[in-house]
Scaffold this motif. Structure first.
Motif: not given
Length: 354
Positions: A80-89, A118-127, A306-310
């Motif tokens: 699940g999680s975020i899907v993004i257009d990898e071509s954007i800056n 299944g997040s493909r992006y790094p976590s942050s201080k909130e997650f 599989l990385d899950d962000l909470f």
């Protein structure tokens, strides 16, 4: 300038998911399938200056007196999680916008936690990042002989043994497939038995009916069966999408497991994927150290955590662990119940376990 839009056009949403290698579970069809349990969905999209989607995040709200109040992307799946257009800056800005909007919704709904699977992006201080499960990915872009040779000896032996018992296989790709049984009913009957034997509540039959109706019509779902003496004894649902076949929900008749139909079933899925031009088979979420983990590892597929962000709006309240010993008495009781009882009661429980 980027902006957040809620519930964008469904066609645009699905086209964006498909064009940017998103999982099939992020499509609108999966949200609609989840809605049979009464869950509300929230599709969040980042819109660029041209009015096009450049990132998106689907969320499902599950609220239960027993299993708590949660927002999940996406339930009943490992992705699940975020899907993004990898071509954007400005990818980081898009991710931050979606996570921030999801956190706002989590606070509004008063949830115990928000989970991005299944997040493909790094976590942050909130997650908080949790890696409790793995999947195995079997590459299918080589010859059948090379794939076969890559398996561990024990896995190949099990497949050979299953053939000694005259087991046959069949893939049901659509309603026009020549299959002598109703595929949904055949699968569901095996699902009921398997879940009862595991001590776990089953899904409603309507869950699988909707999967077949909604994903089958876009060639996004197939049933795979192992047949013995004219009877389906093993089955799996698989979701072909993009370059991947997701192997999901393998079930079986317990009194036939000694025939090694499970190994033959998985081999059939891998062969089907290779024959139909898919690049890989994702074997689905598995907890390390379990019997299922050992079985899947026999394919020698690439093991991927599989990385899950909470995100916890209030205090940290971890989701229930099915391996916790406190559930053991309940599992034992469930295993003793008649199938008619588990069929009646199970969906009211399973529908709220993400």
């Amino acid at each position: 300038m980027m902006d957040i839009q809620i519930s964008p056009d469904e066609t645009d949403w699905n086209q964006f998911i498909e064009s940017n290698s998103g999982p099939i579970f992020n499509r609108n069809e999966w949200s609609a399938i989840c809605s049979i349990y009464g869950h509300k969905s929230y599709n969040m999209a980042v819109i660029n200056d041209s009015g096009d989607i450049c990132a998106c995040l689907p969320l499902i709200h599950l609220k239960s007196a027993i299993f708590g109040n949660t927002l999940v992307s996406m339930p009943f799946s490992e992705h699940g999680s975020i899907v993004i257009d990898e071509s954007i800056n400005d990818r980081n800005q898009a991710v931050d916008l979606l996570r921030g909007k999801a956190q706002e919704l989590a606070q509004q709904k008063g949830v115990d936690y928000l989970c991005l699977r299944g997040s493909r992006y790094p976590s942050s201080k909130e997650f908080i990042r949790l890696s409790r499960y793995v999947t195995f990915v079997v590459e299918t872009n080589s010859s059948m002989e090379d794939i076969w040779d890559s398996f561990e000896t024990r896995f190949r032996t099990n497949i050979r043994n299953s053939r000694d018992h005259s087991l046959t296989t069949q893939v049901v790709e659509n309603e026009a497939s020549n299959f002598s049984h109703d595929p949904v009913s055949s699968y569901y009957n095996l699902h009921l038995r398997t879940m009862r034997d595991l001590g776990s509540p089953p899904h409603a039959k309507s869950f699988f009916v909707n999967i077949w109706r909604k994903l089958g019509k876009i060639d996004g779902a197939i049933f795979i069966f192992v047949i013995y003496d004219g009877i389906p004894i093993n089955a799996a649902l698989a979701f072909p999408y993009g370059d991947t076949v997701h192997y999901w929900g393998a079930v079986s008749k317990p009194n036939y497991r000694h025939l090694n139909g499970g190994s033959l079933l998985l081999w059939k899925c891998i062969k089907w994927a290779q024959n139909n031009g898919y690049q890989q088979v994702d074997l689905g979420r598995t907890r390390p150290g379990t019997g299922v983990y050992k079985f899947k590892s026999g394919t020698n597929g690439q093991e991927i955590y599989l990385d899950d962000l909470f995100y916890f709006p209030e205090e940290i309240s971890m989701p229930p662990d099915p391996e916790d010993s406190k559930f053991t008495p309940l599992i034992r009781i469930w295993r003793q119940l008649p199938l008619s009882v588990t069929e009646a009661l199970g969906p009211h429980l399973r529908g709220n376990i993400p």
